[in-house]
Design a protein around this motif. Structure first.
Motif, PDB file in Angstrom:
ATOM      1  N   ARG B  69      18.207 -44.098 -25.873  1.00 47.33           N
ATOM      2  CA  ARG B  69      17.263 -43.405 -25.219  1.00 47.33           C
ATOM      3  C   ARG B  69      17.498 -43.434 -23.715  1.00 47.33           C
ATOM      4  O   ARG B  69      17.246 -42.314 -23.198  1.00 47.33           O
ATOM      5  CB  ARG B  69      15.960 -44.699 -25.317  1.00 47.33           C
ATOM      6  N   ARG B  72      20.020 -40.576 -23.608  1.00 48.41           N
ATOM      7  CA  ARG B  72      19.535 -38.984 -23.310  1.00 48.41           C
ATOM      8  C   ARG B  72      18.668 -38.641 -22.180  1.00 48.41           C
ATOM      9  O   ARG B  72      19.298 -37.661 -21.678  1.00 48.41           O
ATOM     10  CB  ARG B  72      18.255 -39.049 -24.405  1.00 48.41           C
ATOM     11  N   ARG B  73      18.188 -39.471 -21.180  1.00 49.31           N
ATOM     12  CA  ARG B  73      17.748 -39.264 -20.085  1.00 49.31           C
ATOM     13  C   ARG B  73      19.027 -38.956 -19.101  1.00 49.31           C
ATOM     14  O   ARG B  73      18.957 -38.212 -18.453  1.00 49.31           O
ATOM     15  CB  ARG B  73      17.115 -40.628 -19.348  1.00 49.31           C
ATOM     16  N   ASP B  76      20.479 -35.703 -20.101  1.00 51.20           N
ATOM     17  CA  ASP B  76      19.399 -34.590 -19.373  1.00 51.20           C
ATOM     18  C   ASP B  76      19.832 -34.292 -17.987  1.00 51.20           C
ATOM     19  O   ASP B  76      19.779 -33.182 -17.581  1.00 51.20           O
ATOM     20  CB  ASP B  76      18.155 -34.943 -19.562  1.00 51.20           C
ATOM     21  N   SER B  98      18.426 -40.470 -11.541  1.00 54.39           N
ATOM     22  CA  SER B  98      20.096 -40.733 -11.621  1.00 54.39           C
ATOM     23  C   SER B  98      20.757 -40.098 -10.622  1.00 54.39           C
ATOM     24  O   SER B  98      20.147 -39.308  -9.976  1.00 54.39           O
ATOM     25  CB  SER B  98      20.265 -39.789 -13.136  1.00 54.39           C
TER      26      SER B  98
END
Lengths: 166, 166
Positions: B69, B72-73, B76, B98
DNA sequence: CCGGCCCACGACAACCGTGTAACTACGGTC
DNA sequence: GACCGTAGTTACACGGTTGTCGTGGGCCGG
């Protein structure tokens, strides 16, 4: 005084997790309360301050996107490497090994040499946040009964636990 | 030449994941092959070099104990911040935001100010490892047919992809 | 002794990520 | 045009983690 114990629901409020999580973690051996384990329905778990620290570290790891599985390994390591003063140490994970880094430089070195991902937890901020949460809790609900650490047999020689030594 | 495409099974070997994972990730939108998506049973996915980089980053994150999970972030974010030269950059995650950090000092600063967990991925080593895997693959199995990037329609204006620019 | 409250326990459901295996469609060869 | 290998598709199963809910036992005040 940090020598007292904390009940389950209070612990949840302090570290910011659900009771289900605390319960599950206790049952699966991630973190059993060191002051008083559950002894059947109707009993009460009693957590120590050191337990709270560990729980907060786990919570931090989860928030940081680390899987619970990896968090288990991290806590296992942390239990066995209780450096004196936690407040100035960073817990560093690289998936395989774990390290306690005291300085920023140490981390830069690890970055240069290492080829994997590093997960870094500044333990100082964990302690600070935890202490703040505790005083806030005490203000709102001035110390209740059954929270004095000493459930009859008080000489346990079990697994070493974290403790403040700043 | 890194302009060619890579088939599914080859990709698995290159980045060190199972086919099931590659498939699952493609279906759930984590990473669809940018050169040629799957068009029914019997078709073939074709991955670009940039795709491989992203996949390897994901793999690193998983190995580092990061949940899919969170990965995924991270991906992105990585897609939207393609700094020029990836080979000297560190991808830093703190659970919420990030960052791309160029120097070690930058990370120390983050450590000082930040209170959460930091996950750090040195992209340089990712690229190095990936390139090494590719040449090793080519040695053992000298470039096969159907791997030249250009599946008929070659002017796709989709999501920006990673690309080497060292 | 009785009534409530707190909390551990148990069972169930749900979701995510992955493994396994059977099936199927495409592209090539003979 | 039939054969065959490759690889995407589908279905099922499983473990791990968390949410929800009902149950029951212990503790305390009246």
């Amino acid at each position: 005084m940090r020598d007292r114990g904390f009940g389950g629901p209070n612990v949840c409020a302090l570290v910011g997790i659900s009771y289900r999580q605390l319960d599950y973690w206790a049952r699966t051996g991630l973190l059993e309360p060191s002051l008083a384990p559950a002894t059947g329905s109707g009993s009460r778990r009693l957590y120590s301050y050191g337990d709270l620290v560990e729980l907060k570290v786990i919570k931090r790891l989860l928030d940081g996107g680390v899987s619970l599985r990896a968090a288990r390994r991290a806590i296992d390591f942390l239990r066995q490497n209780l450096a004196g003063d936690l407040s100035s140490v960073n817990l560093v994970l690289d998936g395989k090994r774990s390290i306690l880094a005291r300085s920023g430089e140490e981390i830069v070195d690890l970055l240069a040499g290492g080829q994997g991902v590093l997960n870094i937890v500044p333990l100082g901020s964990v302690l600070r946040e935890l202490d703040a949460a505790i005083v806030e809790l005490d203000e709102r609900r001035p110390v209740q009964a059954g929270e004095t650490a000493d459930p009859a047999g008080s000489s346990e020689g079990g697994t070493p636990r974290l403790d403040r030594e700043a």
